[in-house]
Design a protein around this motif. Structure first.
Motif, PDB file in Angstrom:
ATOM      1  N   ASN A  62      21.455  17.511   8.606  1.00  0.00           N
ATOM      2  CA  ASN A  62      20.962  16.407   9.431  1.00  0.00           C
ATOM      3  C   ASN A  62      21.838  16.281  10.667  1.00  0.00           C
ATOM      4  O   ASN A  62      22.955  16.765  10.690  1.00  0.00           O
ATOM      5  CB  ASN A  62      20.992  15.089   8.659  1.00  0.00           C
ATOM      6  CG  ASN A  62      20.007  15.074   7.520  1.00  0.00           C
ATOM      7  OD1 ASN A  62      19.002  15.751   7.563  1.00  0.00           O
ATOM      8  ND2 ASN A  62      20.314  14.312   6.500  1.00  0.00           N
ATOM      9  N   GLU A  63      21.333  15.567  11.652  1.00  0.00           N
ATOM     10  CA  GLU A  63      22.090  15.344  12.880  1.00  0.00           C
ATOM     11  C   GLU A  63      22.116  13.859  13.195  1.00  0.00           C
ATOM     12  O   GLU A  63      21.080  13.220  13.287  1.00  0.00           O
ATOM     13  CB  GLU A  63      21.440  16.109  14.034  1.00  0.00           C
ATOM     14  CG  GLU A  63      22.123  15.931  15.362  1.00  0.00           C
ATOM     15  CD  GLU A  63      23.520  16.522  15.400  1.00  0.00           C
ATOM     16  OE1 GLU A  63      24.388  15.912  16.055  1.00  0.00           O
ATOM     17  OE2 GLU A  63      23.740  17.568  14.787  1.00  0.00           O
ATOM     18  N   PHE A  80      19.980   9.815   4.824  1.00  0.00           N
ATOM     19  CA  PHE A  80      20.930  10.688   5.509  1.00  0.00           C
ATOM     20  C   PHE A  80      21.310  11.904   4.672  1.00  0.00           C
ATOM     21  O   PHE A  80      22.127  12.707   5.078  1.00  0.00           O
ATOM     22  CB  PHE A  80      22.189   9.901   5.889  1.00  0.00           C
ATOM     23  CG  PHE A  80      21.868   8.720   6.744  1.00  0.00           C
ATOM     24  CD1 PHE A  80      21.596   8.878   8.084  1.00  0.00           C
ATOM     25  CD2 PHE A  80      21.772   7.453   6.196  1.00  0.00           C
ATOM     26  CE1 PHE A  80      21.258   7.801   8.875  1.00  0.00           C
ATOM     27  CE2 PHE A  80      21.440   6.361   6.969  1.00  0.00           C
ATOM     28  CZ  PHE A  80      21.176   6.537   8.314  1.00  0.00           C
ATOM     29  N   ASN A  81      20.714  12.011   3.503  1.00  0.00           N
ATOM     30  CA  ASN A  81      21.042  13.122   2.622  1.00  0.00           C
ATOM     31  C   ASN A  81      19.817  13.944   2.255  1.00  0.00           C
ATOM     32  O   ASN A  81      19.874  14.808   1.402  1.00  0.00           O
ATOM     33  CB  ASN A  81      21.762  12.600   1.375  1.00  0.00           C
ATOM     34  CG  ASN A  81      23.142  12.144   1.745  1.00  0.00           C
ATOM     35  OD1 ASN A  81      24.036  12.948   1.953  1.00  0.00           O
ATOM     36  ND2 ASN A  81      23.324  10.839   1.899  1.00  0.00           N
ATOM     37  N   ALA A  82      18.716  13.683   2.936  1.00  0.00           N
ATOM     38  CA  ALA A  82      17.523  14.506   2.815  1.00  0.00           C
ATOM     39  C   ALA A  82      17.655  15.649   3.819  1.00  0.00           C
ATOM     40  O   ALA A  82      18.589  15.692   4.606  1.00  0.00           O
ATOM     41  CB  ALA A  82      16.281  13.667   3.096  1.00  0.00           C
ATOM     42  N   ALA A 103      11.106  10.528   6.824  1.00  0.00           N
ATOM     43  CA  ALA A 103      10.566  11.807   6.369  1.00  0.00           C
ATOM     44  C   ALA A 103      11.359  12.963   6.966  1.00  0.00           C
ATOM     45  O   ALA A 103      11.914  12.845   8.060  1.00  0.00           O
ATOM     46  CB  ALA A 103       9.100  11.916   6.772  1.00  0.00           C
ATOM     47  N   PRO A 104      11.449  14.085   6.262  1.00  0.00           N
ATOM     48  CA  PRO A 104      12.141  15.262   6.798  1.00  0.00           C
ATOM     49  C   PRO A 104      11.519  15.728   8.115  1.00  0.00           C
ATOM     50  O   PRO A 104      10.318  15.551   8.346  1.00  0.00           O
ATOM     51  CB  PRO A 104      11.956  16.313   5.710  1.00  0.00           C
ATOM     52  CG  PRO A 104      11.727  15.531   4.475  1.00  0.00           C
ATOM     53  CD  PRO A 104      10.985  14.293   4.899  1.00  0.00           C
ATOM     54  N   ASN A 105      12.349  16.311   8.936  1.00  0.00           N
ATOM     55  CA  ASN A 105      11.960  16.853  10.238  1.00  0.00           C
ATOM     56  C   ASN A 105      11.414  15.803  11.189  1.00  0.00           C
ATOM     57  O   ASN A 105      10.533  16.072  11.983  1.00  0.00           O
ATOM     58  CB  ASN A 105      10.961  18.002  10.078  1.00  0.00           C
ATOM     59  CG  ASN A 105      11.597  19.165   9.382  1.00  0.00           C
ATOM     60  OD1 ASN A 105      12.720  19.533   9.690  1.00  0.00           O
ATOM     61  ND2 ASN A 105      10.906  19.728   8.418  1.00  0.00           N
TER      62      ASN A 105
END
Length: 154
Positions: A62-63, A80-82, A103-105
């Motif tokens: 993640n950023e 923050f941990n996905a 959600a991711p991305n």
């Protein structure tokens, strides 16, 4: 599954690396998953330097650009941990409501047209979106995007 010895040692050691105010909530008190995130991210975050200045456990996948501009409840540490979430908040604050799921991305700085962002945020009127955005950030969405593109290119 609760692991009392693991949690006990984690409570002693992790405050040396992370801010205590983030080491609480359901992921740390009701389960040991929060401590698992701390240990998993310790090597990449604090030793290798990916997201080093972030005071809470963040996956290296993640950023987070500015932790001081990020407001969230520790119960939402899972965001923050996905995999692959991007919190590009150089100039503006990001407020994540309690119980929110990122959600991711998903990225806040995006190539989408402002109208698409307006609708994705739940607004039905671009003028209202522009007014609200400007009242919070201080500039219009288009001005904000232009300034951030120039900053990223420099």
């Amino acid at each position: 599954m609760e692991r009392p010895v693991f949690s006990f040692f984690s409570k002693l050691i992790m405050p040396l690396f992370y801010d205590k105010k983030f080491l609480r909530g359901r992921w740390f008190e009701e389960s040991s998953l929060g401590w698992t995130w701390c240990w998993r991210n310790l090597w990449m975050q604090k030793v290798k330097g990916i997201n080093r200045d972030i005071p809470f456990p963040v996956s290296f996948r993640n950023e987070v650009s500015s932790a001081e501009n990020l407001i969230f409840d520790p119960d939402d540490m899972n965001d923050f941990n996905a995999f692959g979430c991007y919190f590009q908040n150089f100039a503006a604050k990001i407020v994540i409501g309690k119980g929110s799921y990122i959600a991711p991305n998903v990225g806040l700085v995006t190539a989408n047209h402002v109208l698409n962002i307006c609708y994705a945020c739940g607004f039905n009127n671009i003028n209202h979106f522009n007014r609200i955005f400007k009242s919070i950030v201080g500039v219009s969405p288009t001005q904000y995007r232009s300034a951030n593109r120039e900053e990223a290119q420099n």
